[in-house]
Design a protein around this motif. Structure first.
Motif, PDB file in Angstrom:
ATOM      1  N   GLU A 142       0.847  -1.203   0.000  1.00 32.05           N
ATOM      2  CA  GLU A 142       0.000   0.000   0.000  1.00 32.05           C
ATOM      3  C   GLU A 142       0.885   1.257   0.000  1.00 32.05           C
ATOM      4  N   ASP A 143       1.912   1.260   0.861  1.00 31.97           N
ATOM      5  CA  ASP A 143       2.801   2.425   0.946  1.00 31.97           C
ATOM      6  C   ASP A 143       3.494   2.693  -0.388  1.00 31.97           C
ATOM      7  N   LYS A 144       3.751   1.609  -1.144  1.00 32.40           N
ATOM      8  CA  LYS A 144       4.440   1.792  -2.433  1.00 32.40           C
ATOM      9  C   LYS A 144       3.464   2.062  -3.583  1.00 32.40           C
ATOM     10  N   GLY A 145       2.181   2.136  -3.268  1.00 34.26           N
ATOM     11  CA  GLY A 145       1.198   2.532  -4.277  1.00 34.26           C
ATOM     12  C   GLY A 145       0.693   1.417  -5.191  1.00 34.26           C
ATOM     13  N   TYR A 146       0.780   0.162  -4.740  1.00 34.57           N
ATOM     14  CA  TYR A 146       0.334  -0.952  -5.599  1.00 34.57           C
ATOM     15  C   TYR A 146      -1.089  -1.429  -5.292  1.00 34.57           C
ATOM     16  N   PHE A 156      -4.631  -5.849  -5.261  1.00 36.79           N
ATOM     17  CA  PHE A 156      -3.344  -5.553  -5.901  1.00 36.79           C
ATOM     18  C   PHE A 156      -3.634  -5.090  -7.326  1.00 36.79           C
ATOM     19  N   ASP A 157      -3.040  -3.971  -7.706  1.00 41.49           N
ATOM     20  CA  ASP A 157      -3.246  -3.433  -9.051  1.00 41.49           C
ATOM     21  C   ASP A 157      -2.172  -4.011  -9.983  1.00 41.49           C
ATOM     22  N   SER A 158      -2.567  -5.063 -10.722  1.00 48.69           N
ATOM     23  CA  SER A 158      -1.558  -5.787 -11.521  1.00 48.69           C
ATOM     24  C   SER A 158      -1.042  -4.940 -12.692  1.00 48.69           C
ATOM     25  N   SER A 159      -1.770  -3.883 -13.064  1.00 48.31           N
ATOM     26  CA  SER A 159      -1.293  -3.058 -14.186  1.00 48.31           C
ATOM     27  C   SER A 159      -0.037  -2.267 -13.790  1.00 48.31           C
ATOM     28  N   LYS A 160       0.219  -2.193 -12.481  1.00 47.73           N
ATOM     29  CA  LYS A 160       1.400  -1.440 -12.022  1.00 47.73           C
ATOM     30  C   LYS A 160       2.667  -2.293 -12.009  1.00 47.73           C
ATOM     31  N   PHE A 161       2.527  -3.580 -12.307  1.00 44.74           N
ATOM     32  CA  PHE A 161       3.697  -4.473 -12.340  1.00 44.74           C
ATOM     33  C   PHE A 161       3.852  -4.932 -13.789  1.00 44.74           C
ATOM     34  N   SER A 162       4.769  -4.290 -14.497  1.00 42.48           N
ATOM     35  CA  SER A 162       4.803  -4.500 -15.959  1.00 42.48           C
ATOM     36  C   SER A 162       5.150  -5.936 -16.346  1.00 42.48           C
ATOM     37  N   ASP A 166       4.595 -12.184 -17.492  1.00 43.88           N
ATOM     38  CA  ASP A 166       5.771 -12.884 -18.034  1.00 43.88           C
ATOM     39  C   ASP A 166       5.882 -14.338 -17.568  1.00 43.88           C
ATOM     40  N   PHE A 167       5.720 -14.555 -16.276  1.00 46.76           N
ATOM     41  CA  PHE A 167       5.980 -15.878 -15.711  1.00 46.76           C
ATOM     42  C   PHE A 167       5.106 -16.961 -16.342  1.00 46.76           C
ATOM     43  N   ALA A 168       3.801 -16.665 -16.448  1.00 43.45           N
ATOM     44  CA  ALA A 168       2.880 -17.669 -16.999  1.00 43.45           C
ATOM     45  C   ALA A 168       2.642 -17.462 -18.493  1.00 43.45           C
ATOM     46  N   ARG A 169       3.399 -16.524 -19.099  1.00 42.23           N
ATOM     47  CA  ARG A 169       3.226 -16.204 -20.529  1.00 42.23           C
ATOM     48  C   ARG A 169       1.760 -15.834 -20.815  1.00 42.23           C
ATOM     49  N   ILE A 170       1.237 -14.928 -19.987  1.00 45.49           N
ATOM     50  CA  ILE A 170      -0.164 -14.509 -20.157  1.00 45.49           C
ATOM     51  C   ILE A 170      -0.216 -13.316 -21.111  1.00 45.49           C
ATOM     52  N   ASP A 171      -1.128 -13.379 -22.073  1.00 49.64           N
ATOM     53  CA  ASP A 171      -1.323 -12.268 -22.989  1.00 49.64           C
ATOM     54  C   ASP A 171      -2.319 -11.299 -22.324  1.00 49.64           C
ATOM     55  N   ILE A 172      -1.777 -10.344 -21.583  1.00 47.46           N
ATOM     56  CA  ILE A 172      -2.632  -9.460 -20.776  1.00 47.46           C
ATOM     57  C   ILE A 172      -3.600  -8.665 -21.651  1.00 47.46           C
ATOM     58  N   ASP A 173      -3.090  -8.150 -22.785  1.00 46.91           N
ATOM     59  CA  ASP A 173      -3.979  -7.329 -23.632  1.00 46.91           C
ATOM     60  C   ASP A 173      -5.118  -8.170 -24.185  1.00 46.91           C
ATOM     61  N   GLY A 174      -4.760  -9.386 -24.635  1.00 44.20           N
ATOM     62  CA  GLY A 174      -5.779 -10.305 -25.159  1.00 44.20           C
ATOM     63  C   GLY A 174      -6.816 -10.624 -24.100  1.00 44.20           C
ATOM     64  N   LEU A 175      -6.332 -10.772 -22.876  1.00 42.80           N
ATOM     65  CA  LEU A 175      -7.222 -11.102 -21.756  1.00 42.80           C
ATOM     66  C   LEU A 175      -8.223  -9.973 -21.529  1.00 42.80           C
ATOM     67  N   LYS A 176      -7.714  -8.725 -21.609  1.00 40.06           N
ATOM     68  CA  LYS A 176      -8.590  -7.560 -21.381  1.00 40.06           C
ATOM     69  C   LYS A 176      -9.657  -7.478 -22.467  1.00 40.06           C
ATOM     70  N   ASP A 177      -9.188  -7.674 -23.751  1.00 43.78           N
ATOM     71  CA  ASP A 177     -10.133  -7.563 -24.875  1.00 43.78           C
ATOM     72  C   ASP A 177     -11.234  -8.610 -24.784  1.00 43.78           C
ATOM     73  N   GLY A 178     -10.790  -9.855 -24.558  1.00 41.69           N
ATOM     74  CA  GLY A 178     -11.766 -10.947 -24.652  1.00 41.69           C
ATOM     75  C   GLY A 178     -12.397 -11.282 -23.319  1.00 41.69           C
ATOM     76  N   SER A 179     -12.131 -10.480 -22.286  1.00 43.21           N
ATOM     77  CA  SER A 179     -12.540 -10.897 -20.948  1.00 43.21           C
ATOM     78  C   SER A 179     -14.052 -10.928 -20.753  1.00 43.21           C
ATOM     79  N   ALA A 254       4.286 -11.185  -8.150  1.00 43.85           N
ATOM     80  CA  ALA A 254       3.916  -9.769  -8.233  1.00 43.85           C
ATOM     81  C   ALA A 254       4.032  -9.102  -6.863  1.00 43.85           C
ATOM     82  N   GLN A 255       3.449  -9.726  -5.848  1.00 40.97           N
ATOM     83  CA  GLN A 255       3.472  -9.121  -4.500  1.00 40.97           C
ATOM     84  C   GLN A 255       4.880  -8.999  -3.962  1.00 40.97           C
ATOM     85  N   SER A 256       5.622 -10.122  -4.035  1.00 40.90           N
ATOM     86  CA  SER A 256       6.945 -10.148  -3.399  1.00 40.90           C
ATOM     87  C   SER A 256       7.910  -9.220  -4.128  1.00 40.90           C
TER      88      SER A 256
END
Ligand code: AMP
Ligand code: ZN
Length: 472
Positions: A142-146, A156-162, A166-179, A254-256
C-alpha cells in the motif's frame, strides 16, 4: 561429480543448479495443503516430487532449509477472489468448527506424509499463525502505491507491475479484450485480493482486525509473507503443482517483487498432475478423489504408490489406474525379493565397479530428477556381479534418494488418519443427515445415525454443528 540440472519454469529450460557463493543452504519453499479436506493422491504426487528434489539436493552434498505452509484460511473456492472460503465450506460439510476442521485434516496429512516416507520439512508454517506478517506485507504494498480499495477488500493493481504476465506467458492485452470474467469492482481482470473484508451481515469464524477493517488475508499473500519470514526475500527454489503457475505463483511473484524489489525465486519447479481415466485432474472440490487411506484399506502399501509416482517423470502427467498400481506393487515385490536379503549387510561402496554404478545413479537423479531411469539403474545393478555387501551399500545409498524404505524390512501400515473408519463416508453421511434434519425428515436422519453407530462412530450435535469420533 555431475552437475545438478533442474527445469526452471521461469525460463522454460533445464539449467545448472548452483548455490550462490557463500550461501550455506538451499532455501526451498513449497506450497502446502489447504486443510479443508483430505489430501488426495494427486496432491501427494506433488509432495513426493518435492521430497525427491530435497533428497537429491542432499545427495549432492547440499544442506537444505525446506519450508512448507499449511493453508488454513483465505483460500476461496474460485481463483477470481469470489466464492466461499474453503475452510468454512469444510466446516459446513462436516459439522465441525473451522479450527477443528483445520486440525483434523492437518493431522491426516501428517500421517500421509509419514506413510509415504516423505522427509519432514525444516519448518511447517500455518497461515493463521502469520496474520501480522501478511498485514505488514500488504501495508508495504500500500505504501508503495500498488493497492486500491473496493467495497469488499484491498486489491493488488496488476497493471502497475509491468512483468505481471511474463511468468505464466499470459497475454494481458488479449485477456482484457476478450474478458468475460465478472470483474466486480476490480480495475483489471488479473488484479487479486490482498485483504478481504468480513461480510457485514454475518460473522465469519475466522477474522482479524487490520488497518483496513476486520477481515481475512487473501490466499496468495500468505506464501509471500511466510516464505520471506522463514527464508529471506529471494528463495533458491519455489515449488508447487502446475495449476499454481497461472494465478497463485504469478500473484506471489507480483506481491513479493513489488514489495522487495528483488527476484522472489531463482528457480520455480512444478509437478504435473495425476489424472484418472474419468477426469484430466483429480480435485478435492469435485469431491471424487482417492486418498492414501483408501488405497491402504484396499490392501496396498504406501510404498506401492510411491513407486508408481517414481516410475514417471514429475513433469509428465501420470495416469492413475488400479492396474498401474498393481504393476507398481508387483515391481516393488520383485525388487524387495532382491533387496531384502541384503538388509543389514554393512559394507561400503569400494570397488571401481560399485563406484561406477553410484555415478550412473547420481547422474540420472541429477538430470532433472530422472527417477524412472534411476529405478532402472537400481534394477540393473542388482543383477550385476558385485559382492553382496557392495550391493547392500549401493541399495542404502540409492534409497537415500528414492525413499522406498529398501534398507529396512517393509513396515506394516494400517490406514491411519481415522482409526480405520472411512472418514470420507462418515462426512458424506453427516452431510446427508444435516440436509435431512433441515427438511425435518427425521426418519432419514435417525437411519443415518444408526448407520454411523454401526460403524462405531459417535456423533454429538452442538451449537456450532455436529462433531464425531470413533468409539474406542
Ligand atoms: P491444495 O491442497 O489443493 O492447495 O494442493 C496442494 C498441492 O497439490 C499443490 O501443490 C497443488 O498444485 C497440487 N495438486 C493439486 N491437484 C493435483 C493433482 N491432481 N495432481 C498433482 N498435484 C496436484
Ligand atoms: Zn503458495
Amino acid at each position: 561429480m555431475p552437475e545438478l540440472r533442474l527445469y526452471n519454469t521461469a525460463t522454460r529450460r533445464v539449467e545448472p543448479f548452483i548455490l550462490p557463493e557463500g550461501q550455506p543452504e538451499v532455501r526451498i519453499y513449497c506450497c502446502g495443503p489447504t486443510v479443508y479436506h483430505f489430501a488426495h493422491i494427486g496432491n501427494l504426487r506433488t509432495y513426493i516430487f518435492e521430497d525427491i528434489l530435497r533428497r537429491t539436493l542432499q545427495y549432492n552434498g547440499l544442506k537444505v532449509k525446506h519450508v512448507v505452509n499449511i493453508t488454513d484460511v483465505g483460500h476461496l473456492t474460485s481463483d477470481e477472489d469470489s466464492g466461499e472460503d474453503k475452510m468454512e465450506k469444510g466446516a459446513a460439510r462436516t459439522g465441525k468448527t473451522v479450527w477443528e476442521v483445520a486440525d483434523f485434516y492437518t493431522q491426516a496429512f501428517m500421517k500421509d506424509i509419514e506413510h509415504l516416507n516423505i522427509l519432514q520439512p525444516s519448518v511447517w508454517c500455518k497461515a493463521t499463525d502469520h496474520i501480522q506478517e501478511q498485514i505488514d506485507l500488504v501495508k508495504t504494498l500500500e505504501d508503495k502505491g500498488y493497492t486500491y480499495r473496493t467495497s469488499d477488500g484491498i486489491y493488488f493493481d496488476s497493471s502497475k507491475f509491468s512483468r505481471y504476465g511474463d511468468f505464466a506467458r499470459i497475454d494481458i492485452d488479449g485477456l482484457k479484450d476478450g474478458s468475460r470474467i465478472d470483474m466486480g469492482e476490480k480495475k483489471n481482470p488479473t488484479d487479486f485480493a490482498l485483504w478481504k473484508f468480513s461480510p457485514t451481515d454475518k460473522k465469519r469464524a475466522m477474522e482479524w482486525p487490520s488497518p483496513w477493517g476486520v477481515g481475512f488475508p487473501g490466499w496468495h499473500i500468505e506464501c509471500s509473507a511466510m516464505a520471506q519470514k522463514h527464508l529471506g526475500q529471494t528463495l533458491d527454489i519455489h515449488c508447487g503443482g502446475t495449476d499454481h503457475i497461472r494465478v497463485h505463483h504469478t500473484n506471489e511473484i507480483a506481491q513479493s517483487e513489488c514489495a522487495n524489489e528483488k527476484p522472489f525465486a531463482r528457480f520455480w519447479m512444478h509437478g504435473e498432475f495425476l489424472r484418472t481415466a474419468a477426469s484430466d485432474k483429480m480435485s478435492k472440490s469435485s469431491g471424487e478423489f482417492l486418498t492414501l487411506d483408501v488405497l491402504i484399506r484396499d490392501g496396498y502399501h504406501p510404498m506401492d504408490y510411491r513407486l508408481l509416482a517414481l516410475t514417471s517423470h514429475y513433469r509428465n502427467y501420470l495416469n492413475f489406474s488400479f492396474e498401474a498400481l498393481d504393476n507398481a506393487r508387483e515391481s516393488l515385490r520383485s525388487l524387495r525379493k532382491k533387496t531384502d536379503p541384503l538388509i543389514g549387510q554393512g559394507g561400503s561402496i569400494g570397488s571401481a565397479k560399485a563406484k561406477e554404478w553410484q555415478a550412473k545413479f547420481r547422474e540420472a537423479v541429477s538430470d532433472d530428477l530422472n527417477t524412472s531411469k534411476a529405478l532402472g539403474i537400481l534394477n540393473l545393478m542388482l543383477k550385476d556381479d558385485l559382492q553382496d555387501y557392495e550391493k547392500s551399500a549401493l541399495v542404502r545409498d540409492f534409497d537415500s534418494v528414492l525413499g522406498l524404505g529398501l534398507a529396512q524390512p517393509l513396515t506394516v501400515v494400517r490406514e491411519a488418519s481415522t482409526n480405520s473408519v472411512d472418514a470420507t463416508k462418515v462426512e458424506a453421511l453427516l452431510a446427508e443427515r444435516a440436509t435431512a434434519r433441515k427438511n425435518k425428515d427425521f426418519k432419514t436422519s435417525d437411519r443415518i445415525r444408526d448407520e454411523l453407530a454401526a460403524m462405531n462412530v459417535v456423533i454429538k450435535d452442538g451449537p456450532t454443528g455436529t462433531t464425531w469420533e470413533v468409539k474406542s
